[in-house]
Design a protein around this motif. Structure first.
Motif, PDB file in Angstrom:
ATOM      1  N   THR A  21       4.697   6.224   4.797  1.00 36.59           N
ATOM      2  CA  THR A  21       5.413   6.471   6.176  1.00 36.59           C
ATOM      3  C   THR A  21       6.506   5.910   6.300  1.00 36.59           C
ATOM      4  OG1 THR A  21       3.960   4.431   6.628  1.00 36.59           O
ATOM      5  CG2 THR A  21       2.945   6.645   7.011  1.00 36.59           C
TER       6      THR A  21
ATOM      7  N   LYS B   5      -0.314   1.111  10.602  1.00 36.97           N
ATOM      8  CA  LYS B   5       0.575   1.992  10.435  1.00 36.97           C
ATOM      9  C   LYS B   5       1.405   2.248  11.794  1.00 36.97           C
ATOM     10  CE  LYS B   5      -0.997   5.553   7.712  1.00 36.97           C
ATOM     11  NZ  LYS B   5      -1.815   6.445   7.790  1.00 36.97           N
TER      12      LYS B   5
ATOM     13  N   LYS C 152       6.929   9.801  15.375  1.00 35.74           N
ATOM     14  CA  LYS C 152       5.503   9.269  14.929  1.00 35.74           C
ATOM     15  C   LYS C 152       4.380   9.156  15.871  1.00 35.74           C
ATOM     16  CE  LYS C 152       7.621   7.018  11.099  1.00 35.74           C
ATOM     17  NZ  LYS C 152       8.119   5.567  10.487  1.00 35.74           N
TER      18      LYS C 152
ATOM     19  N   LYS D   2      11.421  -1.735  17.274  1.00 39.30           N
ATOM     20  CA  LYS D   2      12.464  -2.332  18.350  1.00 39.30           C
ATOM     21  C   LYS D   2      11.728  -2.811  19.593  1.00 39.30           C
ATOM     22  CE  LYS D   2      16.702  -0.563  17.780  1.00 39.30           C
ATOM     23  NZ  LYS D   2      16.792  -0.267  16.269  1.00 39.30           N
TER      24      LYS D   2
ATOM     25  N   GLN E   2       0.927  11.060  15.738  1.00 33.49           N
ATOM     26  CA  GLN E   2      -0.289  10.186  15.750  1.00 33.49           C
ATOM     27  C   GLN E   2      -1.233  10.990  16.809  1.00 33.49           C
ATOM     28  OE1 GLN E   2       0.813   6.459  16.299  1.00 33.49           O
ATOM     29  NE2 GLN E   2      -0.852   6.057  17.695  1.00 33.49           N
TER      30      GLN E   2
ATOM     31  N   PHE F 103      10.598   6.658  15.969  1.00 35.20           N
ATOM     32  CA  PHE F 103       9.258   6.177  16.677  1.00 35.20           C
ATOM     33  C   PHE F 103       8.648   7.157  17.561  1.00 35.20           C
ATOM     34  CE2 PHE F 103       7.944   3.804  20.546  1.00 35.20           C
ATOM     35  CZ  PHE F 103       6.843   3.163  20.084  1.00 35.20           C
TER      36      PHE F 103
ATOM     37  N   HIS G  82      10.227  -0.520  21.937  1.00 33.96           N
ATOM     38  CA  HIS G  82       9.116   0.564  21.629  1.00 33.96           C
ATOM     39  C   HIS G  82       7.942  -0.336  21.957  1.00 33.96           C
ATOM     40  CE1 HIS G  82      11.508   1.958  18.188  1.00 33.96           C
ATOM     41  NE2 HIS G  82      11.975   2.976  19.269  1.00 33.96           N
TER      42      HIS G  82
ATOM     43  N   PHE H 148       5.300   1.591  13.408  1.00 32.77           N
ATOM     44  CA  PHE H 148       6.093   2.530  13.892  1.00 32.77           C
ATOM     45  C   PHE H 148       6.999   1.469  14.982  1.00 32.77           C
ATOM     46  CE2 PHE H 148       2.941   5.970  14.039  1.00 32.77           C
ATOM     47  CZ  PHE H 148       3.241   5.932  12.696  1.00 32.77           C
TER      48      PHE H 148
ATOM     49  N   LYS I 202      -5.147  13.387  16.795  1.00 31.27           N
ATOM     50  CA  LYS I 202      -6.475  13.234  17.602  1.00 31.27           C
ATOM     51  C   LYS I 202      -7.031  14.722  17.792  1.00 31.27           C
ATOM     52  CE  LYS I 202      -5.707   8.820  19.715  1.00 31.27           C
ATOM     53  NZ  LYS I 202      -5.244   8.018  20.936  1.00 31.27           N
TER      54      LYS I 202
ATOM     55  N   ASP J 230      16.268   5.736  15.079  1.00 34.80           N
ATOM     56  CA  ASP J 230      15.222   4.767  15.100  1.00 34.80           C
ATOM     57  C   ASP J 230      14.241   5.242  16.342  1.00 34.80           C
ATOM     58  OD1 ASP J 230      15.900   3.229  13.253  1.00 34.80           O
ATOM     59  OD2 ASP J 230      16.729   1.564  14.478  1.00 34.80           O
ATOM     60  N   GLU J 231      14.897   5.684  17.244  1.00 33.85           N
ATOM     61  CA  GLU J 231      14.213   6.149  18.466  1.00 33.85           C
ATOM     62  C   GLU J 231      13.440   7.403  18.419  1.00 33.85           C
ATOM     63  OE1 GLU J 231      13.775   4.101  21.031  1.00 33.85           O
ATOM     64  OE2 GLU J 231      12.762   5.515  22.284  1.00 33.85           O
TER      65      GLU J 231
ATOM     66  N   GLU K  65     -11.253  27.738  11.582  1.00 35.14           N
ATOM     67  CA  GLU K  65     -10.630  26.644  12.316  1.00 35.14           C
ATOM     68  C   GLU K  65     -10.544  27.016  13.716  1.00 35.14           C
ATOM     69  OE1 GLU K  65      -6.773  26.121  10.332  1.00 35.14           O
ATOM     70  OE2 GLU K  65      -7.798  24.851   8.893  1.00 35.14           O
TER      71      GLU K  65
ATOM     72  N   GLU L 154       0.391   4.181   0.841  1.00 36.52           N
ATOM     73  CA  GLU L 154       0.321   4.965   2.140  1.00 36.52           C
ATOM     74  C   GLU L 154       1.382   4.421   3.340  1.00 36.52           C
ATOM     75  OE1 GLU L 154      -3.159   6.312   5.019  1.00 36.52           O
ATOM     76  OE2 GLU L 154      -3.826   5.376   3.062  1.00 36.52           O
ATOM     77  N   TYR L 155       1.332   3.052   3.298  1.00 39.32           N
ATOM     78  CA  TYR L 155       2.154   2.544   4.190  1.00 39.32           C
ATOM     79  C   TYR L 155       3.840   3.017   3.832  1.00 39.32           C
ATOM     80  CZ  TYR L 155       5.398  -0.482   6.324  1.00 39.32           C
ATOM     81  OH  TYR L 155       6.572  -1.048   6.985  1.00 39.32           O
TER      82      TYR L 155
ATOM     83  N   LYS M 104      -8.855  20.294   9.307  1.00 37.97           N
ATOM     84  CA  LYS M 104      -8.497  19.364   8.437  1.00 37.97           C
ATOM     85  C   LYS M 104      -7.006  19.812   8.503  1.00 37.97           C
ATOM     86  CE  LYS M 104     -12.932  19.702   6.235  1.00 37.97           C
ATOM     87  NZ  LYS M 104     -13.409  20.834   5.677  1.00 37.97           N
ATOM     88  N   ARG M 105      -6.415  20.585   9.267  1.00 40.00           N
ATOM     89  CA  ARG M 105      -4.886  20.797   8.926  1.00 40.00           C
ATOM     90  C   ARG M 105      -4.208  20.556  10.520  1.00 40.00           C
ATOM     91  NH1 ARG M 105      -3.300  26.614   6.875  1.00 40.00           N
ATOM     92  NH2 ARG M 105      -4.259  26.948   8.588  1.00 40.00           N
TER      93      ARG M 105
ATOM     94  N   ILE N 179      -0.044  -4.667   2.837  1.00 36.01           N
ATOM     95  CA  ILE N 179      -0.969  -4.379   1.676  1.00 36.01           C
ATOM     96  C   ILE N 179      -2.238  -5.288   1.651  1.00 36.01           C
ATOM     97  CG2 ILE N 179      -1.085  -3.845  -0.549  1.00 36.01           C
ATOM     98  CD1 ILE N 179       2.037  -4.341  -0.314  1.00 36.01           C
TER      99      ILE N 179
ATOM    100  N   MET O  73       0.802  -1.052   0.020  1.00 37.11           N
ATOM    101  CA  MET O  73      -0.006   0.176   0.052  1.00 37.11           C
ATOM    102  C   MET O  73       1.003   1.298  -0.076  1.00 37.11           C
ATOM    103  SD  MET O  73      -3.110   0.941   2.265  1.00 37.11           S
ATOM    104  CE  MET O  73      -4.388   2.280   2.059  1.00 37.11           C
TER     105      MET O  73
END
Lengths: 602, 696
Positions: A7, B172, A46, B179, A50, A43, B182, B176, A54, A39-40, B365, A3-4, A62-63, B161, A1
């Motif tokens: 990311t 998704k 993200k 590790k 995420q 994570f 995590h 993330f 919310k 890596d850390e 907004e 989208e995936y 929408k922004r 997929i 996909m």
């Protein structure tokens, strides 16, 4: 996909880690440490983003905003990054050097004194609540607050692909008919056709139609302005469009025969208003509009007294309309522009064509763009010259023909000069011109020369013109200019208008209302003949001296050899005709009949 | 800062978990206890270590020595135990992922299961494919846990997929996690490890699955299914694709049938008898028109009252939930409502409601919520800059009460004491309430229009008086942002939901919540009171809708089928049905009697923001952030779906899925120019009010 994958690829690379480490004073970060860090951080970032989404969703936005990030950090027990809120997008700066590329945020130094001493920013408008009817008993009223009931795209689709509409209606009827027997099919098809032709207008719409059409051709100038405003901006007109177009087509047909100039002008202004309405798609009605507009251009006679009335303005105005129609609605299927061009070319080629029609065809072609002029007018200049020569030189000709011929001459020069100026290299030789263009050669030569010498000296006054144009509709003709002022005109606008008239001639501007003139002042090209007919409204106290009452539409006619520079001035308007008495007509909110748009002839 | 630093998120989560296990989720409880018995030895030494620590801390050296001696603990053992204790929580729960397997075996195992699903008979295929997603996630996590990061990311890339669209968002989040470290602290992870993913399948399908696992010796797949999946078996025909898809999509799989077995009282409470006062009031209150009105009104009103007076077998007993006594002012209000109701327009496919749209201008907004009050006279809007504004939608201005010294002068026996109390000088059409220190995410009026509740990002709920225009109480209980708050239709109680995954029931005179409803696996985004106040419905980001009993605190219905965050809820007028809308642009209609999905109403193109039933229960309105309002024929909707067919097989009756039926149920669609619709409300006379902020 995808989208995936997106990311997955949105990771901070290890190089970024090293650069960031450097920026906080840690030099020589090892590769493995950078990898661990990257890596850390990826994570953590993200998860923060995420969470921030919310807050965005709950804020009904929408922004994603910086505030959302702050809130997300807060719920993770991390100190928010204060001071990053900015209502605007902050652009990243880019810098490279030493083989490295960097994106960074510019941190400008601000002088605190400037901020303290500077004026306060404008207060934002307060939140206000406004109510309107989204639906009344299940029907969405066509008010400006509601979206147009049929979007322009849909109108376009339906006009280019009528099958789509048929399918939709067919769907409905077929659903019902499936319960019936299959033999009913031919019957349902006839029903479909009937549904297509039925145009239902509600009582309100009928009333609106009546009011609008009456206002458009009626006597009240203020109402007319309102009506045009409504036609140009109302979102719910598409349903009435067939009626309005028929009204225009019929109106033109009748008034062309009867030679009523004023109604024709109003009808053309209606076309103009419909064209400028953003929600309408006129393609389906071109079969009515194009003949009507063309009639107003090439008709043999448009007014009762061709030698006196300024029907040239109408021809010019209509030609601009046809150009706009071609520009907006030309498609490969309707071939609009091609057909229109062919029509005019044929008219030019025809020797028996009356001069007025000849003028119409010429002005129509000239409005269609430089390419058309180059392809169809330049080769014909000699022929045009031959055509008008006898009328201009000969003494025994009718007055009307002489005027027409001189209009054609003016027009040709006006159209040709900007092109010749570019295509031909100086120095210009009169003989060359004469050889190439025949009778018109010397005149063209003179005009081109003047244009070349004046390009540097003339100053544009487009701002003034726009102000004049915004409130009024200007009809410009070869020799005279008509400015029809809106009802709301004030003393200042009228002053602007008058100066606009003065400057219009010298300014090849793109404004729709004011024609581009040869870049010479009017006086220079035709000092003895140019006249300006000016319709001013509400001209203010200055005019009290001259019979006018204030705040009423007035029509002033001036001989423009002495252009009135300042109508709003206290000085009485000076009006001097070369012969006869200066004619000033003042009528408060009256019909403009053809005699009001007369031109003093010399 | 509102969040106290020592209240760590883990504490809340474990708190919530115990609560949930007590409440309804027996699997969770058993899961936890299983984990504990596994390491019983560790637990033992952990306890000892804890006791020792305590003794050392309080300088009770003698006792500590004695304990050490008695328990024969060695120092290193102790240190071990202490170290263990630190991450015991995570370790216990995650240890089930421990395996020595070859990372490449996962890919093979997944492929072989996928092939098995594809090659199996069509009847079983759809139910078997439900296993694919949990299998995939648990395999991925297992690989991460065993430090096979490169293989895991390859596995994710290759097979993510394949998964259904509605799982992509979760995937998704899972992706993330790259590790082992995590895995701690990720909220999604906690769900996967702590709860069992419920897969519902018929007995036949299950036996096919079992045969496959035994025949092919699929130890990896078998392990995942045994450890992490709960197979809810039922007798009967395997479901078809549409049936499977209609209820799939929630974070915890499908709803366990057992959960929805409890009987619930969805009927309305008996209206208190106020008929006598009706007539009296009319004669007293309106002397001007009193002459003829009572005569006219009486015949009209009687049937209205009689209908309600009939006792509904599904109604809860009046004593089930203690409700506040009606005050005089409440009775007056009820009379007014009845009078208005008698002028109500009967709606239907042929007589659609008029819609009055309130557009908020100059606030692109910044508006976060809009709310109408019950009698449609007030409008409240919450803003992202922490303020709350209240508008009066009627000519009457918003007035504040007089100061105390002036109030003392008022004759308390006067007829119009309530009017005299108010200060005319303070009359305004709009008042601003300051107090929150974060975006205001929801507002809710009490029925008598004297109180207003608001919830905010600052983790508090505030109760405002609309008479003094001041804040009365700040309820602090949630420690994370409160997404939604709602007053009970009978007043006194209110309910709130928030980021801390709980829903809470409060009473206005208590600082502490009366009930904490825990069980959702992610943020609870929206809450709604049942018309009889005995239940609250909550919608969550875990894509499920739950119904909670206010009296017992239990979850009595779990409804899955949304494919995105649930963003709007609304009970039907008769209390039998629940409508829910989500970020997945769907509006779903549920029958509360059995927890069944009745209809799936498509047509919106963005998150559903508000739902409303007309006062006579015939028309259903949906609004979305795409800026459109749609009207549906609710009467026919319930008429056509076979309600009486109490299904034996235990799964959903056929949905009103056939598109032409659904299309014919849609009565109208009204787009706005550029205004996302944020709130819908039917007035007592069935005029539809809508509000939104202009974005163009």
């Amino acid at each position: 996909m995808s989208e995936y994958e997106a990311t997955g690829s949105l990771n901070l690379p290890t190089e970024s880690m090293k650069i960031m480490a450097e920026s906080v004073g840690v030099a020589g970060l090892s590769d493995s440490a950078a990898k661990e860090l990257a890596d850390e951080i990826n994570f953590r970032l993200k998860t923060v983003i995420q969470d921030a989404t919310k807050f965005m969703h709950h804020g009904k936005r929408k922004r994603l905003s910086t505030m959302d990030i702050d809130h997300a950090l807060k719920i993770k027990n991390i100190e928010p990054l204060y001071g990053f809120s900015n209502p605007d997008h902050i652009p990243f700066r880019f810098a490279s050097g030493g083989g490295r590329e960097l994106h960074f945020l510019e941190d400008k130094e601000l002088d605190i004194a400037d901020i303290i001493g500077g004026s306060l920013p404008k207060l934002p408008l307060d939140v206000s609540l406004r109510a309107h009817w989204l639906s009344i008993d299940g029907i969405q009223p066509a008010v400006p607050e509601n979206p147009p009931s049929l979007s322009k795209d849909q109108q376009r689709l339906e006009s280019s692909d009528p099958v789509s509409k048929l399918a939709k209606i067919g769907d409905k009827t077929q659903k019902k008919s499936t319960t019936l027997t299959a033999t009913n099919k031919p019957k349902t098809e006839t029903v479909q056709v009937k549904q297509l032709t039925a145009h239902e207008l509600s009582v309100e719409q009928q009333l609106y139609y009546k009011e609008i059409t009456e206002a458009c051709v009626g006597s009240d100038e203020a109402r007319r302005a309102e009506a045009f405003q409504s036609l140009a901006s109302d979102p719910g007109l598409h349903q009435m469009l067939p009626r309005l177009c028929t009204f225009i087509a019929e109106g033109v047909r009748v008034n062309v025969v009867q030679n009523n100039l004023a109604p024709l002008i109003y009808l053309m202004r209606m076309v103009k208003a419909l064209l400028s309405n953003q929600t309408l798609y006129l393609e389906k009605y071109l079969h009515e509009l194009v003949p009507a507009v063309t009639s107003c251009m090439v008709s043999k006679q448009l007014c009762l007294r061709p030698e006196v009335d300024n029907h040239w303005a109408l021809r010019d105005f209509s030609s601009r309309l046809i150009a706009q129609i071609c520009k907006n609605y030309h498609t490969t299927t309707n071939n609009c522009q091609t057909r229109v061009t062919r029509l005019f070319c044929r008219a030019l080629a025809n020797d028996k064509m009356p001069l007025a029609s000849f003028y119409g065809a010429l002005v129509g072609l000239s409005e269609l763009g430089t390419e058309v002029i180059k392809a169809f007018i330049i080769p014909k200049i000699r022929a045009i010259g031959e055509r008008i020569e006898p009328f201009l030189d000969g003494t025994g000709q009718a007055n009307a023909d002489r005027i027409a011929a001189s209009h054609i001459k003016q027009l040709t020069i006006k159209v040709m000069v900007p092109i010749l100026k570019v295509t031909r290299q100086p120095p210009d030789n009169v003989d060359d011109y004469r050889q190439e263009f025949g009778y018109l050669g010397p005149a063209l030569h003179g005009a081109v020369n003047r244009a070349r010498s004046q390009t540097t000296t003339t100053t544009a006054s487009s701002g003034v013109i726009s102000s004049a144009a915004a409130g009024s509709l200007g009809l410009s003709a070869g020799r005279g200019t008509i400015v029809v002022g809106g009802a709301s005109g004030s003393a200042t606008t009228s002053r602007n208008q008058s100066s606009a008239v003065a400057n219009a001639a010298s300014n090849p501007t793109k404004y729709m209302f004011v024609t581009s003139r040869p870049s010479t002042p009017v006086q220079a090209t035709a000092p003895q003949t140019t006249q300006v007919v000016k319709l001013v409204s509400g001209a203010g106290q200055a005019n009290k001296q001259t019979v006018m009452t204030t705040n009423q539409p007035k029509y002033v006619m001036v001989n423009s050899s002495q252009i009135v520079r300042d109508v709003g001035n206290k000085a009485p308007i000076k009006m001097e005709g070369t012969e006869g008495t200066p004619e000033v007509k003042m009528e408060s909110s009256v019909v403009i009949k053809t005699e009001n748009i007369t031109i003093l002839d010399d | 800062m509102e969040y106290s630093m020592n209240q760590l998120p883990q504490a809340i989560n474990s708190d919530a978990k115990t609560q949930s296990s007590e409440n309804q989720n027996s699997e969770v409880a058993s899961d936890n206890s299983a984990g504990q018995t596994l390491d019983s030895e560790n637990v033992d030494s952990n306890t000892l270590a804890a006791v020792l620590q305590f003794l050392q801390k309080h300088n009770l050296k003698g006792t500590a020595e004695a304990l050490k001696k008695e328990a024969r603990l060695k120092e290193d053992q102790l240190r071990d135990a202490q170290a263990l204790q630190v991450d015991s929580e995570a370790t216990n729960l995650l240890s089930s992922y421990k395996s020595e397997g070859d990372p490449n075996a996962y890919e093979k195992a997944y492929l072989s299961y996928r092939r098995f699903v594809e090659s199996s008979l069509d009847v079983y295929k759809h139910e078997l494919s439900l296993v694919l997603y949990p299998l995939f996630v648990h395999m991925y996590l297992e690989m991460i846990y065993n430090n096979h990061e490169a293989e895991a990311s390859k596995f994710m890339e290759r097979f993510s997929i394949d998964q259904e669209d509605y799982y992509q968002e979760d995937l998704k989040k899972v992706s993330f996690i790259t590790k082992k470290e995590h895995m701690k602290g990720s909220d999604l992870m906690e769900n996967f490890k702590s709860s069992q993913f419920t897969v519902r399948m018929s007995r036949d399908t299950y036996s096919v699955l079992k045969r496959f696992l035994q025949d092919k010796n699929q130890s990896i797949v078998m392990n995942v299914i045994q450890e992490h999946l709960y197979v809810d078996m039922y007798e009967g025909v395997p479901r078809n694709k549409a049936q499977v898809e209609s209820t799939a999509g929630a974070m915890e799989g499908e709803a366990n049938r057992q959960v929805n077995k409890t009987k619930i009282y969805y009927g309305l409470l008996k209206e208190p008898d106020i008929q006598l006062s009706v007539v009296e009031e009319e004669e007293d209150g309106e002397p001007g028109e009193g002459g003829e009105k009572p005569k006219k009104k009486k015949p009209k009103k009687d049937p209205l009252l009689n209908k309600k007076a009939k006792s509904d077998p599904n109604a809860p007993p009046a004593s089930r939930l203690p409700l506040p006594d009606l005050r005089d002012i409440d009775k007056l209000e009820k009379v007014r409502a009845l009078r208005e109701a008698s002028k109500r327009v009967a709606l239907g496919p042929d007589s659609l409601p008029s819609i009055c749209f309130y557009t908020m201008l100059n606030c692109a907004e910044t508006v976060t919520c809009v709310e109408f009050c019950e009698d449609s006279s007030l409008l409240a809007a919450g803003f992202s800059d922490s303020i709350l504004k209240v508008w009066s939608l009627v000519p009457q201005k918003l007035r504040a009460m007089k100061p105390a010294e002036q109030l003392a002068d008022i004759d308390k026996e006067a007829e119009d004491v309530l009017v005299r109390m108010m200060d005319d000088k303070t009359g305004e059409t709009m008042k601003v309430l300051y107090g929150h220190c974060g975006p205001v995410y929801s507002a809710s009026f009490s029925h008598d229009r004297t109180l207003l509740l608001s919830s905010s990002e600052d983790a508090t709920i505030r109760l405002w008086s609309l008479q003094t225009w001041t804040c009365l109480v700040v309820y602090k209980g949630h420690i994370y942002p409160v997404w939604d708050v709602r007053f009970s239709p009978h007043g006194y109680y209110f309910s709130s939901v928030g980021h801390d995954r709980t829903a809470r029931l409060w009473a206005t005179d208590h600082h502490q919540p009366l009930r904490i409803f825990a069980g959702h696996y992610s943020d609870v985004d929206v809450v709604q009171f049942h018309p009889n106040s005995n239940y609250v419905a909550t919608g969550s980001s875990d894509r499920s809708v739950r119904l909670w009993d206010c009296v017992s605190g239990n979850c009595v219905r779990l409804m899955t089928g949304h494919k995105g965050t649930v963003s709007a809820l609304c009970f039907s007028t008769d209390g039998r049905f629940l409508a829910s809308g989500g970020a997945d642009q769907k509006v779903l209609l549920w029958d509360l009697a059995h927890g069944h999905l009745l209809a799936d109403l498509p047509g919106h193109t963005m998150t559903i923001s508000s739902l409303a039933f007309s006062r006579d229960g015939t028309v259903f309105a949906t609004a979305s952030l795409d800026g459109s309002i749609q009207l549906w024929d609710f009467f026919r909707m319930t008429d056509e779906s076979s309600l009486e067919d109490v299904n034996i097989s235990g799964h959903n009756p056929d949905l009103l899925k056939r598109s032409n039926v659904i299309e014919s149920l849609r009565l109208a669609r009204y787009p706005t120019k550029a205004t996302p619709v944020m709130s819908l409300h039917f007035t007592r006379r069935n005029l539809l009010l809508a509000a939104g902020m202009f974005e163009g």
